[in-house]
Design a protein around this motif. Sequence first.
Motif, PDB file in Angstrom:
ATOM      1  N   UNK A 159       0.815  -1.213   0.000  1.00  0.00           N
ATOM      2  CA  UNK A 159       0.000   0.000   0.000  1.00  0.00           C
ATOM      3  C   UNK A 159       0.854   1.271   0.000  1.00  0.00           C
ATOM      4  N   UNK A 160       1.965   1.251   0.736  1.00  0.00           N
ATOM      5  CA  UNK A 160       2.779   2.464   0.790  1.00  0.00           C
ATOM      6  C   UNK A 160       3.431   2.744  -0.565  1.00  0.00           C
ATOM      7  N   UNK A 161       3.660   1.686  -1.355  1.00  0.00           N
ATOM      8  CA  UNK A 161       4.198   1.877  -2.702  1.00  0.00           C
ATOM      9  C   UNK A 161       3.092   2.305  -3.676  1.00  0.00           C
ATOM     10  N   UNK A 162       1.997   1.531  -3.700  1.00  0.00           N
ATOM     11  CA  UNK A 162       0.946   1.757  -4.701  1.00  0.00           C
ATOM     12  C   UNK A 162       0.130   3.018  -4.446  1.00  0.00           C
ATOM     13  N   UNK A 163      -0.105   3.340  -3.169  1.00  0.00           N
ATOM     14  CA  UNK A 163      -0.968   4.481  -2.853  1.00  0.00           C
ATOM     15  C   UNK A 163      -0.219   5.626  -2.177  1.00  0.00           C
ATOM     16  N   UNK A 164       1.099   5.421  -2.009  1.00  0.00           N
ATOM     17  CA  UNK A 164       1.925   6.481  -1.445  1.00  0.00           C
ATOM     18  C   UNK A 164       2.966   6.962  -2.438  1.00  0.00           C
ATOM     19  N   UNK A 165       3.906   6.091  -2.779  1.00  0.00           N
ATOM     20  CA  UNK A 165       4.996   6.484  -3.671  1.00  0.00           C
ATOM     21  C   UNK A 165       4.502   6.744  -5.096  1.00  0.00           C
ATOM     22  N   UNK A 166       3.638   5.872  -5.621  1.00  0.00           N
ATOM     23  CA  UNK A 166       3.171   6.046  -7.003  1.00  0.00           C
ATOM     24  C   UNK A 166       2.412   7.366  -7.199  1.00  0.00           C
ATOM     25  N   UNK A 167       1.412   7.689  -6.356  1.00  0.00           N
ATOM     26  CA  UNK A 167       0.764   8.998  -6.503  1.00  0.00           C
ATOM     27  C   UNK A 167       1.731  10.153  -6.292  1.00  0.00           C
ATOM     28  N   UNK A 168       2.672  10.001  -5.353  1.00  0.00           N
ATOM     29  CA  UNK A 168       3.647  11.063  -5.109  1.00  0.00           C
ATOM     30  C   UNK A 168       4.516  11.303  -6.339  1.00  0.00           C
ATOM     31  N   UNK A 169       4.874  10.226  -7.048  1.00  0.00           N
ATOM     32  CA  UNK A 169       5.652  10.381  -8.277  1.00  0.00           C
ATOM     33  C   UNK A 169       4.869  11.182  -9.315  1.00  0.00           C
ATOM     34  N   UNK A 170       3.565  10.923  -9.394  1.00  0.00           N
ATOM     35  CA  UNK A 170       2.723  11.685 -10.329  1.00  0.00           C
ATOM     36  C   UNK A 170       2.660  13.156  -9.931  1.00  0.00           C
ATOM     37  N   UNK A 171       2.512  13.425  -8.634  1.00  0.00           N
ATOM     38  CA  UNK A 171       2.472  14.817  -8.159  1.00  0.00           C
ATOM     39  C   UNK A 171       3.820  15.493  -8.397  1.00  0.00           C
ATOM     40  N   UNK A 172       4.908  14.768  -8.185  1.00  0.00           N
ATOM     41  CA  UNK A 172       6.254  15.299  -8.434  1.00  0.00           C
ATOM     42  C   UNK A 172       6.389  15.768  -9.876  1.00  0.00           C
ATOM     43  N   UNK A 173       5.965  14.923 -10.817  1.00  0.00           N
ATOM     44  CA  UNK A 173       6.058  15.283 -12.239  1.00  0.00           C
ATOM     45  C   UNK A 173       5.116  16.441 -12.567  1.00  0.00           C
TER      46      UNK A 173
END
Length: 234
Positions: free
Chosen positions: A68-82
Amino acid sequence: MRKQIPNIVTLLNLFSGCVAIVMAFQGNFKAVVLWVAAAALFDFLDGLAARLLKSYSPIGKELDSLADVVSFGVAPAAAVFILLRDYSLIPGYLEPLHPLLPYLAFLIPVFGAYRLAKFNIDERQTTSFLGLPIPSNGLFWISYCYGMTGVAAGNEYIFYLTAGLIILMSLLMISEIPMFSLKIKELAFKGNEKQILLVVLMILFVAFLGIAGAAWGIVAYILLSISTYHKDVK
């Protein structure tokens, strides 16, 4: 082997989240939505499989949080970063900080990880939640990024909105605000009014606004939780 089925489904959640991160850094926000949605499906199915097969295990609980921390934490954060780095109009006075500002996005997995750790040891959250669940937060951000890519470059206020929402949504995850569970226990309207209303609202938002409407569905979830909690207390 049967006992490992829920863990395999959880690992598919993790795999989907990893692919979503790659898609985010390629700027393919539609693919991010699809892969995080797949992760959410696997996140639902692993719990269902565990219940049907009666194969709960400590390792399954740990795997679920890690996925969950990867799929719903890191992945959305990567999208926000871009979104912040490549698509957002940064106010002029903040331009010298432009290379650093996108890293605000990684507050999302930081608070998400703390939220998951808190959830795992909190015995009060068996039938409902305290604070915004990390999957809901993740779904909010991927739909938000998808909807904002076309307008963020032309309006510096989108940057302020995004930065403010990062802080607000992160704090909501670790808050003590009660949030109702989305699980429908019985096929009946009574007792499931909030869940059914939310499903209807989500369908309407997505029907009229497209993928970006899912973010409004999460906002509706937060507001419904807060408003119905106050009614219950009274």
